[in-house]
Enzyme design. Structure first.
Site, PDB file in Angstrom:
ATOM      1  N   GLU A 103      45.999 -43.418 -29.398  1.00  0.00           N
ATOM      2  CA  GLU A 103      46.043 -43.247 -30.850  1.00  0.00           C
ATOM      3  C   GLU A 103      47.020 -44.220 -31.516  1.00  0.00           C
ATOM      4  O   GLU A 103      46.988 -44.390 -32.736  1.00  0.00           O
ATOM      5  CB  GLU A 103      46.401 -41.811 -31.219  1.00  0.00           C
ATOM      6  CG  GLU A 103      47.832 -41.414 -30.978  1.00  0.00           C
ATOM      7  CD  GLU A 103      48.141 -40.057 -31.576  1.00  0.00           C
ATOM      8  OE1 GLU A 103      48.991 -40.007 -32.490  1.00  0.00           O
ATOM      9  OE2 GLU A 103      47.542 -39.049 -31.146  1.00  0.00           O
TER      10      GLU A 103
ATOM     11  N   GLU B  63      25.428 -33.793 -33.113  1.00  0.00           N
ATOM     12  CA  GLU B  63      24.521 -32.703 -33.478  1.00  0.00           C
ATOM     13  C   GLU B  63      23.527 -33.089 -34.569  1.00  0.00           C
ATOM     14  O   GLU B  63      22.568 -32.353 -34.829  1.00  0.00           O
ATOM     15  CB  GLU B  63      25.337 -31.488 -33.927  1.00  0.00           C
ATOM     16  CG  GLU B  63      26.098 -30.832 -32.769  1.00  0.00           C
ATOM     17  CD  GLU B  63      26.962 -29.671 -33.200  1.00  0.00           C
ATOM     18  OE1 GLU B  63      27.292 -29.598 -34.407  1.00  0.00           O
ATOM     19  OE2 GLU B  63      27.312 -28.842 -32.343  1.00  0.00           O
TER      20      GLU B  63
END
Length: 274
Positions: free
Chosen positions: A112, A81
């Protein structure tokens, strides 16, 4: 002192399946109200991190967000953004998620737990001492993030982290540890809830304050935003109308000519368009 995962402790609520929809919504909202207060307590650490990031970015440094699951997705979201909001290249703030772009929509098994991939990805971006690496993990125990922070710090790179548990292994690898303790989740262990909300708030605070310090905002307006749709073109035009007192169509014409509110205002004030 033993490391305790507050984020994994039992919910303060039970028998959730027996509650009415109204009761569920009220209780979730009650828990959400705690998030902003937890973030407020972390402001000194957020300020410390931003204060060190700004001079690095003025010299060409970048911010790397690193996380897995919800944490990784929120980092990628914030990074994505920044270009349209502040008119900077997508290379200024980069979001990395364990498992790569596939993990934005799907769980990637064992991603992960990979202790090598995080640093490899940073090296692929030619990370250097002007950059900053910010690990995001509610638990504070994600190996993908911890190992990347460890390597970054060993190479003299500024490291920060955002976690929901104090004194975590991830925090031990961070120069600045932002510990946002929101307490047990409404659904036990579901860190997409309060922890995710708090992470989003802190990421907003970091990126927005950095961009303002770098001159990407004038007054309170996004004068460098990308003109990617009619709504933003209209918003930018009205900014120019308010700033210069021009007629709407004139303001829109120079906005589209120069591509940003700031560039159009600067050109007009320098007599290029009068």
């Amino acid at each position: 002192m033993a490391f305790i995962k507050i984020s994994e402790q039992s919910s303060l609520y039970d028998d959730l399946e027996k509650k009415s929809i109204h009761e569920l919504l009220v209780d979730i909202n009650t828990e959400d109200k705690k998030v902003a207060l937890a973030v407020e307590k972390a402001i000194p650490q957020i300020e410390k991190l931003v204060t060190q990031i700004v001079p690095r970015m003025r010299k060409g440094g970048r911010i790397f967000y690193m996380g897995s699951g919800t944490s990784g997705r929120l980092g990628v979201l914030d990074a994505s953004e920044i270009p349209p909001t502040f008119g900077v290249p997508p290379t200024h703030i980069i979001g990395l998620i364990a498992g790569g772009d596939t993990a934005l929509r799907n769980a990637v098994e064992n991603a992960e737990d990979d202790t090598e991939r995080g640093w490899q990805e940073l090296e692929e971006h030619h990370i250097n001492s002007k950059d900053t690496v910010i690990g995001i993990a509610a638990s504070g125990t994600t190996p993908y993030v911890i190992s990347a922070l460890h390597q970054a710090r060993a190479h003299g790179i500024l490291t920060g982290c955002i976690t929901s548990n104090p004194d975590s292994p991830m925090a031990a690898e961070a120069d600045v540890a932002i510990e946002m303790v929101v307490g047990p989740e409404f659904v036990t262990g579901s860190s997409r809830m309060k922890s995710g909300t708090g992470q989003k708030m802190i990421l907003n605070m970091i990126s927005t304050s950095v961009m303002i310090q770098l001159g990407r905002v004038k007054g309170n307006r996004m004068v460098n935003m990308q003109l990617t749709n009619q709504k933003l073109i209209d918003r930018g035009t009205r900014m120019i109308v308010d700033e210069l007192g021009l007629e709407y169509n004139h303001a829109k014409r120079i906005l589209l000519m120069y591509g940003s509110v700031k560039a159009a205002i600067d050109a007009y004030q320098n007599d290029d368009l009068k």
